[in-house]
Write an enzyme that holds these catalytic residues in place. Structure first.
Site, PDB file in Angstrom:
ATOM      1  N   ALA A 131      -1.497 118.554 -33.717  1.00  0.00           N
ATOM      2  CA  ALA A 131      -2.611 119.302 -34.320  1.00  0.00           C
ATOM      3  C   ALA A 131      -3.818 119.202 -33.396  1.00  0.00           C
ATOM      4  CB  ALA A 131      -2.949 118.772 -35.705  1.00  0.00           C
ATOM      5  N   PHE A 132      -4.802 120.062 -33.610  1.00  0.00           N
ATOM      6  CA  PHE A 132      -5.925 120.124 -32.673  1.00  0.00           C
ATOM      7  C   PHE A 132      -6.744 118.842 -32.652  1.00  0.00           C
ATOM      8  CE2 PHE A 132     -10.087 120.411 -34.679  1.00  0.00           C
ATOM      9  CZ  PHE A 132      -9.789 120.616 -36.007  1.00  0.00           C
ATOM     10  N   LYS A 133      -6.597 117.993 -33.669  1.00  0.00           N
ATOM     11  CA  LYS A 133      -7.368 116.752 -33.715  1.00  0.00           C
ATOM     12  C   LYS A 133      -7.108 115.882 -32.479  1.00  0.00           C
ATOM     13  CE  LYS A 133      -8.672 117.378 -38.160  1.00  0.00           C
ATOM     14  NZ  LYS A 133      -8.076 118.589 -38.699  1.00  0.00           N
ATOM     15  N   ASP A 134      -5.915 116.021 -31.886  1.00  0.00           N
ATOM     16  CA  ASP A 134      -5.617 115.224 -30.689  1.00  0.00           C
ATOM     17  C   ASP A 134      -6.578 115.539 -29.543  1.00  0.00           C
ATOM     18  OD1 ASP A 134      -3.292 113.851 -31.637  1.00  0.00           O
ATOM     19  OD2 ASP A 134      -2.069 115.622 -31.254  1.00  0.00           O
TER      20      ASP A 134
ATOM     21  N   LEU B  21      -9.486 113.343 -30.315  1.00  0.00           N
ATOM     22  CA  LEU B  21      -9.254 111.917 -30.586  1.00  0.00           C
ATOM     23  C   LEU B  21      -8.593 111.181 -29.428  1.00  0.00           C
ATOM     24  CD1 LEU B  21      -8.621 112.173 -34.373  1.00  0.00           C
ATOM     25  CD2 LEU B  21     -10.319 110.733 -33.270  1.00  0.00           C
TER      26      LEU B  21
END
Ligand SMILES: *Cc1c(COP(=O)(O)O)cnc(C)c1O
Length: 465
Positions: free
Chosen positions: A110-113, A116
């Site tokens: 997901a784009f959170k990577d 993060l």
């Protein structure tokens, strides 16, 4: 570069300070004192740069004296080496005017990577020499938790307590969190919604009994460093499509208003963004706020796009701050009124300003499924339910047909494969790096939706200051 709180009552901090603090001590969110602006020539000079080099060019506008250029470059290169596509965030053309910006090639799909993987390295960089220890307390609707855990597992100076709403995240999302066996990772399943979990996290940040003993911080998109990292892909995509000489619109599947706020920052920095399309599912507080001034929290209805099943969007406060002329006292009054009644009428002048940049759409489950099918049958691309909501809004938007519209593809379809299979008949396959996910052992603690239970769990296990 100095950062100030949206509520005007916390000390200004530098980049290092805001990265480690997360939320401001007055309950507000940190924003740069001024938006850095890139000239047309500086934007044109980004053309042809790799993702990592683009990230370096953008991020150094925000980091000030907190981190030497050589270290920043090294951390960025390391963060994006974990992505399994050479372009990091490839742009895929669907038809004459619609594009997908694939943000899901990181370790947890997901784009959170994107933010993060970088934030995990920044934490380590800032903590290791200072001999400090952080206790990360976070709430996740699924994707933040897995990305944070993946980025922070086994790191020496950080403990992670991640709350997720029990039974409201997909099986892939849950397993990506609960199968990571590291002594510094603590998964907590809360009975309740994401908003309940988020409210407990916010309360813990204001609980001096906890904050006096532990250095609590956040990896939610209230952390400025995350938004900074997300500004990068707006530049990267727009430059590929002809910026600064051509305008580009973006459609963003929105929950906590972090991702689309990063697009707003890019626009404030001079990127020619024709429009930011805020796509919501039926949990539509942001659509009501932007289209009718009605920022009032209802109850959350679970959908096939759980990372957007949110009613209270933390980062909206950052936009309201700018719309209110950066008046911290005015914003404090507005947010206190909202906290008390869960209702806020956005004044007409603020709404009119927002309408110059933002359009919003609410996409229901049927339209989401139809768009998943359209992408599969007409454009040969299997997308995930969150992306489908963004694409539905992009296709509905009333824009000059000459302007390319980029929909942010926020998750890999395999992360939500049941919903994708229901809509398209195709069951997406998990990428190789996640094979075996369903054979691994899980570990998590179930707690009631009760603040004291969560606080006691955290304080019994966290490392004191
Ligand atoms: C987190 C998330 C969103 C929402 O992003 P916000 O920054 O919270 O608006 C959308 N789609 C997916 C897949 C997500 O993980």
């Amino acid at each position: 570069m100095r950062y100030i709180s949206t509520r005007g009552g916390a000390p200004a901090l530098d980049f290092r300070g805001v990265t480690l603090a997360g939320l401001a001590s007055d309950g507000g969110l940190y924003v740069p004192e001024e938006w850095p602006v890139l000239s047309k020539d500086e934007i044109a000079a980004l053309s042809g740069l790799s993702y990592a080099d683009t990230a370096f060019a953008i991020c150094r506008r925000f980091t000030g004296d907190s981190i030497p250029d050589a270290d920043l470059k090294r951390l960025i290169d390391e963060a994006y080496a974990s992505f399994d596509h050479a372009a990091v965030t490839p742009l895929v053309q669907l038809d004459a005017r619609h594009f997908l910006l694939e943000l899901f090639h990181g370790p947890t799909l997901a784009f959170k990577d994107v933010a993060l993987q970088f934030l995990g390295l920044l934490f380590e960089h800032f903590l290791k020499d200072a001999g400090r220890h952080l206790t990360i307390v976070g709430a996740t609707s699924g994707d933040t938790g897995s990305a944070a855990i993946q980025a922070l597992a086994g790191r020496e100076h950080v403990d992670v307590f991640m709350l997720h709403p029990e039974g409201r995240v997909s099986d892939v999302q849950r397993r990506q969190m609960t199968t990571v066996m590291a002594p510094n990772i603590h998964n907590i399943a809360i009975s309740g919604t994401f908003d309940d979990a988020q409210a407990m996290v916010k309360r813990m940040f204001g609980d001096t009994d906890v904050t006096s003993r532990f250095e609590i911080s956040a990896v939610n998109s209230i952390n400025w460093a995350r938004l900074m990292a997300q500004v990068v892909y707006y530049f990267y995509a727009a430059v590929r499509l002809g910026a600064p000489h051509r305008e580009v619109a973006f459609s963003v599947p929105t929950g906590n208003f972090g991702d689309v706020f990063a697009g707003y920052v890019a626009a404030r920095m001079g990127l020619p963004v024709a429009r930011l399309i805020v796509a919501t599912n039926i949990n539509d507080i942001l659509h009501r706020a932007l289209s009718a001034g009605d920022y009032s929290a209802g109850t959350v209805t679970p959908t096939a796009a759980p990372s957007m099943d949110i009613q209270v969007s933390s980062n909206f406060e950052r936009l309201l701050f700018d719309l209110a002329g950066r008046d911290g006292a005015k914003l404090t009054a507005m947010m206190q009124a909202f906290d008390a009644s869960k209702m806020l009428e956005i004044p007409a002048d603020m709404r009119a300003q927002a309408a110059e940049r933002f359009t919003s759409y609410r996409v229901d489950e049927d339209e989401m499924a139809l768009t998943l099918r359209w992408a599969s049958e007409m454009a040969g691309n299997i997308i995930d339910p969150h992306t489908a909501i963004g694409l539905a809004a992009a296709r509905a938007a009333d824009l000059d047909p000459a302007i390319p519209v980029v929909t942010l593809a926020t998750a890999h379809p395999a992360k939500f494969r049941d919903a994708v299979e229901r809509a398209t008949g195709v069951r997406p396959v998990l990428p190789a790096r996640l094979s075996g996910l369903f054979d691994r052992e899980e570990s998590f603690t179930s707690l009631p939706g009760d603040y004291a239970a969560v606080r006691d769990f955290v304080t019994a296990r966290a490392t004191p200051r």
